[in-house]
Design a protein around this motif. Structure first.
Motif: not given
Length: 748
Positions: A238-255
């Protein structure tokens, strides 16, 4: 005159048969009414005295057999039928429909005329006639309580006023008529997904509408999507699920790093198949000052990114597993997560959920710890590359791999000593060209590198399950998801033991799990390379139960573990995601989860796993048939891999392709099926075909639409045939759609 009187007193066999048919039809419509032979004769228009006597005699016969009740001399009624509250309808394309009752799981046959056109899986109410000794009961569907939504896959054929879907479904014996307005652009020869909308009670064929057009029949993508759709598995994301995944921040914060154990400076690597993209597990190794080693089993921390009840989580929960077909993977999670953010790719910082072991050089576990970590893979190995280092001792990270290999072998040895069953089965793989056509077959063998990964994943899964299921300090275990494997079927195990004795092998059919499994392992080791290997190893596998997910921990019989779960593959299995969430909860001293909800998820995941495995086998079968279609008429050595009442299944030694030798093609004798001894026995010559026997076969037919290969036996009496004498390659469909408007039952 005398001849005329004689005719009036006799009823011919044909007339008797007709009278009985008419009486049966009359009785079936009477419900609770009473009647005598005169009333029946009058209703049927029977006025000749001899024929009326035949009616009277037949009514008396029905009463004697228990099909009718004689309420007064010469007066009858049908037995009162009892309503069985609910049952699940089982439809078969061979016409052997049935209902499995909810009360006791009994299977009761349902003639098509009494089915109300219920579909497979529908919840129904039924009535059952009073039972008679020696006669199987029959049910009548009186109500369809709950419809089971389902679709059918097939090939479209266009007529002037409508379309027809020709299906090969094992759950439907007829075509589906599709009005032109519901064709959704489907053309002749297209494969389509169709849903039944109406099925008139007096019509043989249902009406439906096209849900999706998959493409042209025979196209590789079309056929793979058709296999997935056949089992109700998704073939697009489903495109809406893929779009939700695209919005996930892959960054790993110091916290986030501060909340975890930072292991980015520890030697870490992955070992996976050469075509893998989703690396969800890695191993680390570092020496300790006391001479032991810290071994880390690091698993992608998927649940850090996929939050409960998010759109991505709901999609993953519904899918429950990734599906692996011959030429593709249909991922459980969007590719941005499965191949990107969560995949433990080399030289990238990753969030992981880890089990850290202190182990001696000899592979003994001293202690373990479960923790969230940050890791960084130094190297991505294929199994072949890791195997090369095990065999040669050369190459980067060879020392680390050799140490882990030595430990894995010690773990494996200990596991078998404690009763794990050792099944080594070769997996078939295909070389595929750019059009998806199979051009070669090869086998995937499990070597030391594969077994290295396997042992540490088993150890991690066992450790996690024990942590929750056997808590320290005599605390009560909290609700959890276990991977359980029940004991073998006692009857099948007894049969295996008896058949093994005929070959000189001894298997314990009773005793402790460890004793039985060790005897199985001895037999499996002793038959290696011998003629009976395929026969006995196949029977051993068939004697085993199927592993499933459950909150009720009964242990894992095949592995010989009291506690076992799935923790190591959250990218491709939803139960592993559940386990990660439960671990986080319990590590933080959270309350026990709702066991009923967990059990529902376990059941769904087990069902989806079975469907995915069935689809995978179907894709392999399709490619086998497609591959062997290029080799029609060729002769191969093979082994009988299955024996049934309709023929023999033979697996070719060279490529493991399996085909059927139909009973009709065993023309040298009339064969009986000996189910207990897994063989066919000739009546005249006592010739036997037994499971595991070596045979020579010729490829006779390759039917892609049915994913079926047909072989013929080749021997001294049956020399190879020419292609012209092997018969048609594709059986033509003789099913025709019918049109017309009737009173219908809607399935919208």
């Amino acid at each position: 005159m005398a001849k005329k009187d004689a005719a009036a007193t006799k009823v011919s066999p044909r007339q008797t048969k007709t009278i009985r048919f008419l009486v049966d039809d009359f009785v079936a419509k009477q419900q609770n009414n009473t009647y005598n032979y005169r009333q029946v004769s009058h209703a049927l228009g029977i006025g000749i005295p001899a024929q009326q006597r035949a009616v009277a005699l037949y009514l008396a016969e029905l009463a004697f057999d228990g099909d009718l009740i004689e309420v007064a001399p010469g007066k009858y009624k049908s037995p009162q039928r009892n309503v069985i509250a609910t049952g699940t309808f089982v439809r078969r394309n061979n016409g052997k429909n049935a209902v499995v009752t909810d009360q006791d799981g009994e299977t009761i046959m349902v003639p098509e005329r009494n089915s109300m056109h219920a579909l497979n899986g529908d919840k129904v109410a039924i009535t059952v006639a009073a039972r008679r000794k020696g006669v199987e009961p029959e049910a009548v569907v009186t109500e369809i309580i709950e419809e089971n939504p389902q679709t059918f896959i097939g090939t479209i054929s266009l007529q002037q006023q409508f379309g027809v879907l020709h299906t090969d479904s094992k759950f439907l014996a007829t075509d589906i008529i599709i009005p032109r307005k519901h064709l959704k652009g489907a053309k002749n020869g297209d494969k389509a997904v169709v849903r039944i909308t109406d099925w008139p009670q007096d019509r043989q064929s249902p009406f439906g509408r096209v849900e999706d057009v998959l493409g042209r029949e025979g196209d590789n993508n079309t056929e793979m999507h058709a296999i997935l759709a056949e089992y109700g598995l998704p073939y697009k994301y489903p495109q809406n699920v893929e779009k939700a995944a695209d919005r996930i921040d892959a960054g790993i914060t110091p916290e986030e790093v501060a909340r975890r154990i930072d292991m980015r400076d520890v030697t870490t690597f992955t070992i996976d198949p050469r075509d893998a993209k989703d690396f969800d597990d890695a191993l680390s190794l570092r020496p300790l000052k006391n001479g032991n080693y810290e071994v880390g089993v690091h698993i992608a921390d998927v649940t850090h990114y996929v939050r409960p009840e998010s759109i991505i989580d709901r999609e993953a929960q519904q899918r429950a597993t990734s599906v692996y077909l011959v030429d593709r993977t249909i991922p459980m999670l969007p590719e941005r997560l499965s191949n990107g953010i969560c995949s433990l790719r080399p030289d990238e910082d990753k969030l992981t959920f880890s089990v850290l072991f202190e182990m001696t050089p000899a592979g003994k576990v001293v202690k373990s710890k479960i923790a969230r970590t940050v890791t960084r893979s130094n190297r991505r190995f294929t199994y072949e590359e890791a195997q090369e280092r095990i065999e040669t001792g050369k190459g980067d990270y060879a020392d680390e791999i050799l140490i882990l290999d030595r430990m894995a072998k010690a773990l494996r040895k200990e596991r078998y000593e404690h009763g794990s069953v050792e099944f080594d089965r070769m997996e078939v793989r295909f070389e595929i060209d750019e059009n998806g056509h199979p051009v070669d077959v090869y086998f995937k063998e499990s070597k030391d590198a594969n077994k290295l990964i396997e042992e540490f994943m088993l150890l991690a899964n066992k450790t996690v399950a024990s942590f929750v299921g056997k808590p320290a300090g005599n605390k009560k275990p909290k609700a959890f998801v276990y991977r359980v494997h029940d004991q073998p079927d006692p009857g099948k195990l007894a049969d295996l033991a008896a058949l093994s004795r005929t070959f000189g092998y001894k298997i314990k059919a009773s005793g402790s799990a460890g004793e039985v499994n060790r005897s199985l392992n001895r037999m499996l080791a002793d038959v290696k390379g011998k003629g009976e290997e395929n026969f006995l190893s196949t029977l051993a596998i068939r004697s085993m139960a199927k592993a499933v997910y459950s909150t009720d921990n009964i242990g894992h019989y095949g592995l010989g573990f009291d506690y076992y779960t799935h923790f190591t593959s959250p990218i491709r299995r939803y139960p592993d995601m559940i386990v990660h969430r439960l671990l986080e909860r319990y590590l933080n001293s959270g309350r026990s989860a709702n066991v009923e909800k967990l059990e529902e998820q376990c059941k769904h995941s087990s069902e989806m796993e079975l469907l995915a495995a069935t689809a995978e086998r179907s894709s392999i079968k399709y490619k086998q048939v497609e591959y062997m279609a290029d080799h029609l008429g060729e002769v191969y050595d093979g082994v009988i891999s299955g024996v049934t009442e309709w023929g023999l299944y033979v697996e070719i030694n060279d490529n493991k392709c399996e085909g059927l030798v139909p009973m009709r093609d065993l023309a040298d004798d009339y064969y009986d099926f000996d189910e207990k001894n897994y063989c066919l026995v000739g009546r005249r010559h006592n010739n036997r075909y037994r499971l595991g026997d070596a045979v020579k076969v010729q490829v006779a037919r390759a039917a892609l639409d049915r994913r079926q290969l047909d072989f013929v036996i080749v021997d001294e009496k049956n020399p190879p045939r020419t292609l012209a004498t092997l018969g048609p390659q594709q059986a033509p469909s003789d099913r025709q759609g019918k049109k017309g408007k009737q009173k219908t039952r809607s399935r919208r």
